[in-house]
Design a protein around this motif. Sequence first.
Motif, PDB file in Angstrom:
ATOM      1  N   UNK A   1       0.703  -1.282  -0.012  1.00  0.00           N
ATOM      2  CA  UNK A   1       0.088   0.101   0.077  1.00  0.00           C
ATOM      3  C   UNK A   1       0.616   1.205  -0.161  1.00  0.00           C
ATOM      4  N   UNK A   2       0.546   2.191  -0.862  1.00  0.00           N
ATOM      5  CA  UNK A   2       1.382   3.533  -0.645  1.00  0.00           C
ATOM      6  C   UNK A   2       2.150   3.539  -2.071  1.00  0.00           C
ATOM      7  N   UNK A   3       1.477   3.141  -3.142  1.00  0.00           N
ATOM      8  CA  UNK A   3       2.263   3.194  -4.348  1.00  0.00           C
ATOM      9  C   UNK A   3       2.296   4.910  -4.893  1.00  0.00           C
ATOM     10  N   UNK A   4       1.426   5.659  -4.382  1.00  0.00           N
ATOM     11  CA  UNK A   4       1.185   6.999  -4.525  1.00  0.00           C
ATOM     12  C   UNK A   4       2.660   7.635  -4.321  1.00  0.00           C
ATOM     13  N   UNK A   5       3.447   7.111  -3.239  1.00  0.00           N
ATOM     14  CA  UNK A   5       4.295   7.476  -2.742  1.00  0.00           C
ATOM     15  C   UNK A   5       5.603   7.396  -3.735  1.00  0.00           C
ATOM     16  N   UNK A   6       5.694   6.275  -4.543  1.00  0.00           N
ATOM     17  CA  UNK A   6       6.589   5.879  -5.395  1.00  0.00           C
ATOM     18  C   UNK A   6       6.408   6.961  -6.724  1.00  0.00           C
TER      19      UNK A   6
ATOM     20  N   UNK B   1      24.006  -2.362   4.410  1.00  0.00           N
ATOM     21  CA  UNK B   1      24.352  -1.039   4.055  1.00  0.00           C
ATOM     22  C   UNK B   1      22.703  -0.495   3.573  1.00  0.00           C
ATOM     23  N   UNK B   2      21.785  -1.062   3.548  1.00  0.00           N
ATOM     24  CA  UNK B   2      20.398  -0.256   3.158  1.00  0.00           C
ATOM     25  C   UNK B   2      20.245   0.753   4.107  1.00  0.00           C
ATOM     26  N   UNK B   3      19.499   1.639   3.682  1.00  0.00           N
ATOM     27  CA  UNK B   3      18.707   2.946   4.620  1.00  0.00           C
ATOM     28  C   UNK B   3      17.443   2.324   4.630  1.00  0.00           C
ATOM     29  N   UNK B   4      17.022   2.547   5.837  1.00  0.00           N
ATOM     30  CA  UNK B   4      15.596   2.015   6.119  1.00  0.00           C
ATOM     31  C   UNK B   4      14.851   3.241   6.445  1.00  0.00           C
ATOM     32  N   UNK B   5      14.024   3.652   5.744  1.00  0.00           N
ATOM     33  CA  UNK B   5      13.216   5.187   5.661  1.00  0.00           C
ATOM     34  C   UNK B   5      11.657   4.692   5.531  1.00  0.00           C
ATOM     35  N   UNK B   6      11.046   4.440   6.661  1.00  0.00           N
ATOM     36  CA  UNK B   6       9.691   3.995   6.824  1.00  0.00           C
ATOM     37  C   UNK B   6       8.958   5.658   6.476  1.00  0.00           C
ATOM     38  N   UNK B   7       7.814   5.522   5.874  1.00  0.00           N
ATOM     39  CA  UNK B   7       7.011   6.589   5.761  1.00  0.00           C
ATOM     40  C   UNK B   7       6.265   7.081   7.019  1.00  0.00           C
ATOM     41  N   UNK B   8       7.018   7.680   7.920  1.00  0.00           N
ATOM     42  CA  UNK B   8       6.655   8.133   9.185  1.00  0.00           C
ATOM     43  C   UNK B   8       5.858   9.558   9.015  1.00  0.00           C
TER      44      UNK B   8
ATOM     45  N   UNK C   1       6.476  -0.411   3.815  1.00  0.00           N
ATOM     46  CA  UNK C   1       5.241  -0.075   4.373  1.00  0.00           C
ATOM     47  C   UNK C   1       4.418  -1.256   4.577  1.00  0.00           C
ATOM     48  N   UNK C   2       4.371  -1.181   5.914  1.00  0.00           N
ATOM     49  CA  UNK C   2       3.639  -2.460   6.657  1.00  0.00           C
ATOM     50  C   UNK C   2       3.124  -1.950   8.011  1.00  0.00           C
ATOM     51  N   UNK C   3       2.039  -2.246   8.629  1.00  0.00           N
ATOM     52  CA  UNK C   3       1.636  -1.834  10.065  1.00  0.00           C
ATOM     53  C   UNK C   3       0.701  -2.822  10.475  1.00  0.00           C
TER      54      UNK C   3
ATOM     55  N   UNK D   1       8.262  -0.269  -0.288  1.00  0.00           N
ATOM     56  CA  UNK D   1       8.859  -1.952  -0.165  1.00  0.00           C
ATOM     57  C   UNK D   1       7.953  -2.567   0.543  1.00  0.00           C
ATOM     58  N   UNK D   2       7.597  -3.559  -0.201  1.00  0.00           N
ATOM     59  CA  UNK D   2       6.892  -4.556   0.679  1.00  0.00           C
ATOM     60  C   UNK D   2       7.415  -5.482   1.288  1.00  0.00           C
ATOM     61  N   UNK D   3       6.996  -6.290   2.341  1.00  0.00           N
ATOM     62  CA  UNK D   3       7.732  -7.195   3.034  1.00  0.00           C
ATOM     63  C   UNK D   3       8.333  -8.378   2.405  1.00  0.00           C
ATOM     64  N   UNK D   4       7.495  -8.882   1.410  1.00  0.00           N
ATOM     65  CA  UNK D   4       8.135  -9.710   0.499  1.00  0.00           C
ATOM     66  C   UNK D   4       9.410  -9.403  -0.360  1.00  0.00           C
ATOM     67  N   UNK D   5       9.269  -8.245  -0.957  1.00  0.00           N
ATOM     68  CA  UNK D   5      10.434  -7.620  -1.424  1.00  0.00           C
ATOM     69  C   UNK D   5      11.606  -7.488  -0.404  1.00  0.00           C
ATOM     70  N   UNK D   6      11.319  -6.982   0.645  1.00  0.00           N
ATOM     71  CA  UNK D   6      12.403  -6.786   1.704  1.00  0.00           C
ATOM     72  C   UNK D   6      13.231  -8.336   2.058  1.00  0.00           C
TER      73      UNK D   6
END
Length: 192
Positions: free
Chosen positions: A11-16, A141-148, A122-124, A86-91
Amino acid sequence: MRIIVGITGASGVILGFNLLKVLSELPDCETHLVVTEGAKRTFKYETDIHFEDVIAMADYYHDINDLAAPISSGSFQTDGMIIIPCSMKTLSGVVTGYTDNLLLRAADVCIKERRRVVLVPRELPLSSIHLKNMSKAARHGCIILPPMLTFYNSPSSIQDMINHLVGKILMMFDLKFSDFVPWRGVKENGRK
């Protein structure tokens, strides 16, 4: 600057879409877009945006199954990748190196080449599995930047909140976004 943008079915493809729009307006910024099948469906569920309009925002669009695309090789120079949302599957695919599609392969290449990878999970709520995978991704080395949600910038709309997130993501690549409102201290924000 050359940035890969991955959009997954969370959920949140509008962000992309908003990120692509801003990147398309920056001078000297080339974008390479990869979208999962789930994301294409989510665009239909959550927005009125036609998929052709999403593709039009990118300089290059690569099919998810095209493992021969330029972004599948480390010899193709990029400045990194953003997976939003980023879905949890992709993560889980990113942290295990399970590269069965171009989006995961491009992330794998960026990690092995020590390029920036920004994941916008994007999960909650988050389960212990999700948290463990995010921790593993950060160690790789990934940066985790959740949509807070952010309130110090006094947002008056969802678009203001999206702009803040996009601005934070662009900061990871030393790019500026005029609609981003940073923290300016207590006095400048009208508080005593």
